[in-house]
Scaffold this motif. Structure first.
Motif, PDB file in Angstrom:
ATOM      1  N   SER A 143       0.826  -1.202   0.000  1.00 49.66           N
ATOM      2  CA  SER A 143       0.000   0.000   0.000  1.00 49.66           C
ATOM      3  C   SER A 143       0.862   1.254   0.000  1.00 49.66           C
ATOM      4  N   PHE A 144       1.921   1.225   0.814  1.00 54.59           N
ATOM      5  CA  PHE A 144       2.773   2.407   0.863  1.00 54.59           C
ATOM      6  C   PHE A 144       3.545   2.599  -0.439  1.00 54.59           C
ATOM      7  N   MET A 145       4.033   1.493  -0.989  1.00 51.86           N
ATOM      8  CA  MET A 145       4.736   1.590  -2.273  1.00 51.86           C
ATOM      9  C   MET A 145       3.794   2.137  -3.344  1.00 51.86           C
ATOM     10  N   ALA A 174      -5.131   6.861  -3.120  1.00 50.13           N
ATOM     11  CA  ALA A 174      -4.267   5.701  -3.266  1.00 50.13           C
ATOM     12  C   ALA A 174      -4.648   4.595  -2.294  1.00 50.13           C
ATOM     13  N   PHE A 175      -5.274   4.973  -1.197  1.00 50.35           N
ATOM     14  CA  PHE A 175      -5.660   3.953  -0.231  1.00 50.35           C
ATOM     15  C   PHE A 175      -7.046   3.380  -0.485  1.00 50.35           C
ATOM     16  N   LEU A 204      -3.570  -4.982  -1.600  1.00 45.87           N
ATOM     17  CA  LEU A 204      -3.587  -3.665  -0.967  1.00 45.87           C
ATOM     18  C   LEU A 204      -4.527  -3.690   0.232  1.00 45.87           C
ATOM     19  N   LEU A 205      -4.299  -2.733   1.126  1.00 42.70           N
ATOM     20  CA  LEU A 205      -4.978  -2.792   2.420  1.00 42.70           C
ATOM     21  C   LEU A 205      -6.498  -2.869   2.299  1.00 42.70           C
ATOM     22  N   LEU A 206      -7.077  -2.010   1.478  1.00 44.87           N
ATOM     23  CA  LEU A 206      -8.533  -2.005   1.412  1.00 44.87           C
ATOM     24  C   LEU A 206      -9.064  -3.309   0.815  1.00 44.87           C
ATOM     25  N   TYR A 207      -8.351  -3.844  -0.151  1.00 48.22           N
ATOM     26  CA  TYR A 207      -8.765  -5.123  -0.739  1.00 48.22           C
ATOM     27  C   TYR A 207      -8.644  -6.243   0.297  1.00 48.22           C
TER      28      TYR A 207
END
Lengths: 288, 269, 427, 336
Positions: A68-70, A220-221, A241-244
């Protein structure tokens, strides 16, 4: 006797406020509560840190956070730089710039979820477009989505494609407000184009950049639609990714409690970004 | 030297423009040719409309379209009304706790509804609104972005205009409707277009909250219809994609000039 | 006068109330997934329409909900929202999770007559494995499949191989695969020997490889897994070797969704895929193709796959009876035969293959029987408590090995360790 | 004559500081009253409270003998002309003028009748379909007036209506507004910081300073008999000279000061300011500034000593302590 202005003000505010509380503030509170009291889809009587303990043991989470950060760290600056370039092009005296503007902006109005299938074609090994183009120059091609070292970057490319044109509009709006006398003055000084950009345009676009930056970070998040089609977070979570991941936990694993813990993690990240944004807003005040 | 950089820059601009448009170009290509040409390029590939027919038959597009339009419109109408009222209160009325309320509202800028799908889903299930238009729409009706934007615009309206209207006998709502709304037109247009394109394309929340054709919007329909699980057939997916984005695309092509201009006038920057 | 009016109203009301159950149709809502190509919704809608014609007192609202996961989410969502489905087709492996959520009832509690009991016993036993827990039948097979091997006979001929002799062992697969892999002058592969998809359902494909080693992945109670058993490690090593050692398959993961297209465009000579794709492949292949059982290691084998009918708890007796009727109708030999012919999914009972339509079809198109013939070697698909999470552990392990991120031992040990932690509370 | 508008004990505080502090005045029907004062004196706040745009913290406002405090602005039966004109930029001139009539659902025919007569009165006929953005300042001003006229409200509040116009136009509009007011028998409360406007237009001037009334009277009284040094120094151009002398201040208007060769006050010239028909010379006398208006062009070099004097009858006297007028001890200064 007219209603007091106080009461009128609250009446005007009330409908929006109720909905905001119901769908933003209340769920935030409930998420935090569930992260302590939840177990699977159920509620427990006593609070426990079990869900958070699992957080520490969760080997996927580290990967997901890193991704996520990348994802944010790369898509945001690249989108912004592209957006500035696009805005400058479209704002210049180029011919047919209307066509160009339309081209840049089109991805914004295409649904990510449908277009992801088309990107799947670009990325598909053997039969996909990218590898066919590479084959023309004798390259064996890549497994864009199936290679863990490439999958996340492949997703980023699509995200940038989707976002840059949208940010361009903000820059375009900002460019049009710049006083042309500044450019005339620069022309009299015989300044080079690059100097003009660096010394005049870019500093004047700074407030816009800060605004876009924060929005892009927040975006992006939450921009995960294409994962549903392209990689589903794979292979081996390399593009998760975090939300997924939250969605997976809540709706594939039916582990609402752990999804709540992950949501708390995401909220913490967003609060940090929020603080950043307040800083930004304060800065913007100075510019005005 | 200068001329070379100029040509390079122009070339790059058009190259990127081409890449940006390419997925759409490809979709058109794949949609109007038989599926064996979906991954192969040939100038002499025969043209066909079968893919559209096939896509149309495979998924209830008209129903999805109606759902999407209804949801988008409910959200837009709700947002415009709610945000206008709240923005006016925050911009022009003195009341205790105004600053705090504004901060509370701005929170939603960071904590967007997408992040709270799990709890919001529970709430809507509790209200028996799963799989309804309202279920999709409710979390978005009060938009902090809209409130913020309109508040900024309302603050630029000269106070004397409001005073004049009050003296001429306008009620509070009359003032908002007759003075503030017309003066904030560019902001409304810009916001509406952003809102429409956002909700026309929104996926994650509708995916969670819709179950059936009763409320399923185009995006969710497309994800089911074009899910890779069922084996990708790009020709038909492209046709479906074009069907689903067609109206929005046409709307955009017609209004793009106004859209960009209203963005500039609205001072969204 | 006034009293009279009231009386009439009351009587009329009572009559209506009495008449209502007799007049109103029983309404059923069911969700179903589609995980392979083609316009399957059309076929399902056709069957439903036939059913409604035969049973005018029952209205069926069949909702296509996406993939297996979507269908499960939607069905459970409907349950929570108070507007529940009475039955649904869902993943055959969801059974433990659905039981944990207390959402389903066993068919044994619903069937009453001998005829119905006989119906429950009429299916291929291998297809019942995933549906039976603690001796009770919770899932009745509907859109069921096994993995089969599709191969391109033209390419076999081109490579000098006998098109009627597809590989039957792992070694043969590697050898023939090598012969079928073609490189261009740059040394880049332009045609692969074989492809086994490793996205979407990697654990399923892997279930075939482990079965071919004679090893199952979990116990019948779904509370133990054997991810790091030596034979499982061997199976994963073989899968990986097809790419990295034998070079007959691309390295990295292979996309489930685009694989059929790869096969149709002759980018691979062999693919492993669900039988559910058979009809679509048959329709679109511009070359001579064959279907065979998967090659064996120490044994032949494939997991079964696909969707079962489940009955939800939240239903009235009438609805349950109507649901049973619908399930019986849709799994009857006639419908199963039609379904099999239209989709490629297998006929769920031996009787289905005796229906003349399917019998003739199988005769004219022998590949249609491969899935059925393979059933004798079939095993249950990976199904545990917290199936989603456990499955993902295995999926991630497989993908990490295939993409060269870790060794089979490491990945499978780690997956087993985590699965143990999740499943220990169900023991 | 009974009072049409009466303001009593009006107070308004902002953050604890009084913007309007106990103001009382009465206005008769048909009267033109100017609220005059420097910026920040509370005149606009007073006007807004009369209009109902602001609520007073104390005091009462009566129109026709009835308190209007609880009435909303729209119900007070008054009209208002704003400094900024407050024209709605999205509406045409015509729509701007009938805006209030529409809001009050006046019948269409009546709207048209009133519009026609107002438009003729202010000469806007050719501009009816223009948008405010296309109008000149004077035209905008007329639209604002027309909007006020069509309302048929007997009381019209004007908030510095001419301050955005250039000098020449301002003079024209002054007389035009005055004649309109007379023709329509309007009662006008006119806020201005410009004494010329107040003096030339008003029947009565109310001069405000720091939220309180300094003096309320007819214009000529302001000139002839200023009640305080503040009034004295506010009215007149240049304002009255104030010369400190023991416990009084002596006030003399510059136009009453003349240059003499002997038996006058010895003063030192600071500068002389030629203005065409006259020259204003500024001099110093024992720390006090004395200005004199002389006819024609007079060039007196700075620093030179001259003698000035005035008739004792044109002197005004104010107490140094209270700044209020005292009518004793005429001819105080010895003219040598």
């Amino acid at each position: 006797m007219q209603l007091s202005r106080q009461i009128q003000a609250w009446l005007l505010l009330l409908p929006a406020l109720c909905l905001l509380v119901a769908f933003t503030h209340y769920p935030v509170v409930k998420t935090v509560a569930r992260s302590f009291f939840g177990f699977g889809v159920q509620w427990e009587d006593a609070a426990s840190l079990d869900n958070y303990r699992y957080l520490l043991e969760d080997e996927v989470l580290g990967q997901v956070l890193y991704n996520s950060f990348m994802y944010a760290a790369i898509t945001v600056p690249v989108s912004i730089v592209l957006a500035i370039a696009m805005a400058l092009w479209v704002n210049s005296k180029m011919r047919y710039k209307g066509v160009l503007r339309t081209a840049y902006f089109t991805p914004t109005i295409l649904p990510m979820i449908s277009v992801a299938n088309i990107w799947l074609f670009f990325y598909s090994p053997e039969i996909g477009l990218l590898n066919k183009l590479l084959a023309l120059v004798g390259h064996s091609g890549y497994n864009w989505l199936g290679d863990p070292s490439l999958s996340l970057y492949s997703l980023m490319a699509m995200t940038i494609w989707k976002e840059a044109g949208f940010f361009m509009i903000f820059y375009l709006a900002a460019l049009q407000t710049i006083d042309t006398n500044l450019y005339h003055a620069a022309a009299i000084e015989n300044a080079s184009k690059w100097t003009v950009f660096r010394r005049i345009t870019f500093p004047l676009l700074m407030p816009t950049t800060l605004f876009v930056l924060v929005n892009a970070l927040l975006n992006a998040f939450k921009l995960v639609d294409h994962l549903f089609i392209l990689t589903k977070g794979g292979p081996n979570n390399s593009s998760n990714l975090l939300l997924y991941y939250i969605f997976e936990n809540a709706f594939s694993f039916f582990d609402t409690a752990y999804a709540a813990v992950l949501t708390v993690v995401l909220l913490v990240i967003l609060v940090v970004l929020a603080l950043l944004q307040f800083g930004v807003i304060e800065k913007r005040v100075h510019y005005r | 030297m200068n001329r070379i950089t100029h040509y390079l820059s122009t070339g790059l601009a058009w190259f990127i423009g081409f890449i940006w448009l390419f997925p759409l170009i490809y979709a058109v290509w794949a949609a109007i040719h038989p599926s064996e040409f979906a991954t192969r390029f040939s100038l002499f590939a025969p043209l066909t409309l079968d893919n559209f027919k096939e896509a149309w038959n495979q998924a209830p597009f008209p129903r999805y379209m109606i759902n999407t339009i209804a949801i988008t419109m409910i959200i837009l109408a709700g947002q415009l009304v709610l945000c206008t009222l709240a923005a006016y209160a925050l911009a022009r009325m003195q009341f205790k706790g105004r600053g705090f309320m504004f901060a509370l509202i701005l929170m939603q800028l960071m904590v967007v509804p997408e992040i709270l799908i799990v709890e919001n889903y529970q709430t809507l299930a509790g209200l028996s609104l799963i799989d309804t238009y309202w279920g999709v729409a409710l979390p978005y009706l009060a938009s902090a972005f809209g409130i913020f934007l309109l508040r900024q615009t309302f603050k630029t309206v000269p106070e004397d205009l409001e005073n004049a209207a009050r003296i001429e006998g306008c009620s509070l709502l009359g003032i908002i409707w007759k003075v503030y709304v017309p003066l904030a037109k560019p902001t409304y247009l810009a916001f509406s277009l952003v809102s429409i394109s956002y909700h026309w394309n929104n996926f994650l929340w509708p995916l969670v909250v819709t179950n059936t054709e009763n409320s399923r919007p185009l995006t969710v329909g497309m994800s089911i219809f074009g899910a890779p699980e069922s084996g990708v057939d790009w020709s038909i997916i492209s046709a479906g994609t074009l069907i689903s984005v067609g109206p929005l695309l046409i709307l955009f092509l017609i209004f793009q000039r106004q859209f960009v201009q209203s963005f500039m006038q609205a001072g969204i920057k | 006068m006034w009293m009279n009016k009231v009386k009439t109203t009351v009587i009329a009301g009572a009559l209506c109330a009495l008449a209502a159950p007799a007049m109103a149709n029983t309404e059923l809502t069911m969700f179903y997934p589609v995980a392979v190509g083609g316009a399957l919704t059309k076929i399902v809608n056709g069957i439903i329409a036939d059913f409604e014609t035969a049973n005018p007192d029952i209205d069926v609202n069949a909702i296509y909900a996406g993939n297996y996961n979507d269908a499960r989410v939607k069905a459970l969502a409907a349950l929570q929202s108070g507007d529940p489905a009475q039955l649904s087709v869902m993943f055959s492996i969801d059974v433990h999770e659905l039981m944990d959520l207390d959402a389903i009832v066993p068919f044994d509690d619903v069937v009453t007559t001998d005829e119905e009991k006989a119906w429950l016993g009429s299916f291929y036993p291998a297809l019942m494995e995933n549906g039976v827990v603690d001796g009770k039948t919770y899932g009745v097979p509907f859109q069921r499949s096994t993995i089969v091997m599709y191969y391109n006979k033209d390419l076999f001929r081109e490579a000098g191989l006998d098109p009627e002799k597809p590989p039957t062992t792992w070694d043969e697969l590697a050898e023939m695969g090598a012969a079928l892999t073609k490189k261009n002058s740059d040394g880049n592969v332009e045609q692969w020997g074989a492809m086994i998809p490793s996205t979407a359902y990697p654990y399923w494909m892997f279930g075939a490889l482990t079965k071919q080693q004679g090893q199952v992945l979990m116990n019948q109670d779904g509370n133990e897994t054997y991810f790091n058993a030596p034979k499982v490690v061997d199976a994963l090593n073989y899968w990986k070797d097809l790419g990295s050692k034998h070079g007959v398959m691309p390295e990295g993961t292979i996309e489930w969704g685009t694989l059929r297209q790869n096969f149709l465009e002759q980018k691979t000579a062999i693919m492993w895929h669900s039988t559910g794709n058979l009809t679509t492949v048959k329709k679109n292949a511009e070359f001579d193709f064959g279907v065979a059982m998967l090659p064996g290691g120490s044994a032949l084998g494939s997991p079964t796959g696909g969707g079962n009918f489940y009955l939800f708890k939240d239903a009235t007796d009438e609805e349950r009876a109507a649901s049973l009727k619908l399930v019986q109708f849709m799994t009857s030999p006639e419908q199963a035969a039609l379904w099999s012919k239209e989709t490629g999914y297998m006929g769920v009972s031996p009787a289905a293959y005796e229906v003349p339509e399917l019998a003739e079809y199988v005769e004219s198109f022998p590949p249609a029987a491969i899935a059925r013939d393979q059933l004798q070697h079939a095993t249950a698909e990976l199904s545990t408590h917290q199936a989603g999470r456990v499955r993902k552990l295995l999926d991630d392990a497989i993908q990490s090995v295939l993409s060269g991120q870790s060794t089979s031992e490491e990945a499978l040990n780690s997956a087993q360790k985590q699965a143990d932690r999740i499943l220990s509370r169900y023991r | 004559m009974s009072s049409f508008l009466s303001v009593s004990g009006l107070c308004r505080y902002y953050d604890g500081a009084a913007a309007v502090d106990n103001i009382n005045f009465e206005v008769s029907e048909g009267e033109f009253v100017a609220l005059l004062g420097p910026s920040g004196c509370g005149k606009s706040t007073t006007l807004k409270m009369i209009a109902g745009l602001e609520q007073p913290d104390a005091g009462d406002i009566n129109i026709n003998g009835k308190s209007v405090l609880s009435e909303s602005p729209g119900k007070r039966n008054l009209s208002m002309v704003f400094q900024s004109y407050a024209l709605f930029p999205h509406l045409s001139v015509k729509e701007n003028i009938v805006f209030g009539l529409k809001a009050r659902s006046v019948p269409k025919a009546e709207q048209k009748k009133r519009l026609d007569s107002a438009v003729d009165m202010v000469d806007l006929r050719p501009h009816l379909d223009k948008k405010p953005g296309q109008l000149s300042g004077g035209q905008s001003q007329r639209v604002a007036l027309a909007r006020s006229i069509v309302s048929n409200a007997p009381l019209c509040l004007m908030d510095e209506p001419l301050s955005n116009l250039d000098t020449k136009l301002r003079a024209d509009m002054r007389s035009e507004i005055r004649s309109l007011q007379k023709k329509l028998k309007l009662t006008v409360i006119y806020v201005t910081h410009d004494q010329v406007e107040a003096m030339s237009m008003a029947d009565k001037i109310i001069l405000l300073n720091k939220g309180s009334i300094e003096q309320a009277a007819e214009p000529e009284i302001f000139y002839e008999k200023p009640e305080t040094t503040f009034v004295a120094s506010f009215i007149g151009h240049p304002p009255m000279n104030l010369i400190s002398c023991e416990d009084v201040q002596i006030g003399v208007r510059p136009e009453h000061v003349s240059l003499v060769d002997e038996s006058g006050l010895n003063v030192v010239v600071n500068e002389s300011d030629y203005q065409g028909s006259e020259t204003i010379i500024t001099t110093t006398y024992q720390g006090s500034i004395i200005r004199a208006i002389l006819e024609g062009k007079q060039s007196i070099p700075s620093g030179s000593s001259i003698k000035v004097r005035w008739e004792p009858a044109s002197e005004h006297h104010f107490s140094t302590k209270t700044s209020k007028r005292v009518d004793t001890r005429p001819g105080l200064l010895p003219f040598q």
